[in-house]
Design an enzyme around this catalytic site. Sequence first.
Site, PDB file in Angstrom:
ATOM      1  N   GLU A  77      -1.373   5.801  -0.876  1.00 15.26           N
ATOM      2  CA  GLU A  77      -1.694   4.375  -0.740  1.00 15.26           C
ATOM      3  C   GLU A  77      -0.605   3.630   0.024  1.00 15.26           C
ATOM      4  O   GLU A  77      -0.891   2.732   0.821  1.00 15.26           O
ATOM      5  CB  GLU A  77      -1.907   3.734  -2.119  1.00 15.26           C
ATOM      6  N   TYR A  91      -2.814  -5.184  -3.659  1.00 14.01           N
ATOM      7  CA  TYR A  91      -3.735  -4.108  -3.283  1.00 14.01           C
ATOM      8  C   TYR A  91      -3.323  -2.768  -3.887  1.00 14.01           C
ATOM      9  O   TYR A  91      -4.114  -2.102  -4.562  1.00 14.01           O
ATOM     10  CB  TYR A  91      -3.840  -3.964  -1.750  1.00 14.01           C
ATOM     11  N   ASP A 108      -8.844  -4.742  -0.043  1.00 19.27           N
ATOM     12  CA  ASP A 108      -8.152  -4.498   1.221  1.00 19.27           C
ATOM     13  C   ASP A 108      -9.016  -5.081   2.338  1.00 19.27           C
ATOM     14  O   ASP A 108      -9.999  -5.774   2.077  1.00 19.27           O
ATOM     15  CB  ASP A 108      -7.913  -3.004   1.428  1.00 19.27           C
TER      16      ASP A 108
END
Length: 343
Positions: free
Chosen positions: A41, A122, A140
């Site tokens: 991520e 996020y 996102d």
Amino acid sequence: MEDRVPAALLEWYDGHARAFPWRIAPGSAERPDPYRVWLSEVMLQQTTTAHAAPYFEKFAARWPTVKALADAPEEAVMAEWAGLGYYSRARNLIACAKAVAERGGFPETEEGLRQLPGLGAYTAAAVAAIAFGEAATVVDANVERVVARLFLIDEPLPGARKAIRAAAEDITPRERPGDFAQAMMDLGATICTTRAPKCLLCPLSAPCLARAQGRQSDLPVKARKKERTGRTGTAFWIERNGQVWLVRRPSKGMLGGMRALPDDGWSSRKDGSENAPIPGAWKAGGVVRHGFTHFDLELGLAIYAGEKFGALGEGEWWPIARIEEAGLPTLFAKAALLAMAVE
DNA sequence: TACCCGTGGTT
DNA sequence: TAACCAAGGGT
């Protein structure tokens, strides 16, 4: 809408999920390794999956656990990140790994994850949902686009963020929240694309309010970006006995913490001074053009090869034959290639 | 809030 | 080709 959307999306995802090295199969009873989810991520922040994937493979192979990463020399981690961009991510990655190793593992809630360096709204939500099954709302750029179209939110970004988040929360399911988040992102990346969305293939075309009005390609509305500026600067290639002089950039600011050629202090705010670090018979080596997010740089290259030098300050002699291992960010990698071609 | 912070692919 | 933009975070 609130029940139909997740059901239709998850059914689509079961048959169309993209395969990535950091992913496990959709609907799996297993949960992915939080370390790998977090690492992926962070790498994927503002970065395409194609660009991030080989970096993920290298990091996961070299440092298989958060403890291994926390114990790694910081220089090695920064060098391995070279070319991926946004280098504050690498600095935060190191700080986060140390914090997590220290506390004995990742926090398992969105709120706890949010406190770690490099994890914003996020990433904290994504790790909580994907690695720990928390029904966190992951927003996102893909989700913003899908939700703005699905609910016909036509207020311009970034003002629309509050409304988009509220709508996204309404459709986030209790069951399979991690798959739902990844499904939204896959849909945005492959079907509900910025340009020319493939509505005929979309599992959400029936409830999509923008589609009903033919306005899908106009959403989300975005504010105009600031104009890009141009800057000039000079980098210095100092060579001796098959070695080149490299410095480490200050940890804050452009390319912070990365190995680099010495330069004349150019930045996004000002041109360089053109002052060389030491006196000498400098030879012009050409120009490197490089585009950053908000400005374009024209970097002149000055070359000096000799035997004796004055005081060079902090830095290190690096074997030119192994320059690729120095982990130079792309701008200086380009300059090094140019210098070696000139020689 | 607005701005800073990389890179490479696409149109 | 200039502009846009991709699984954003920090300040």
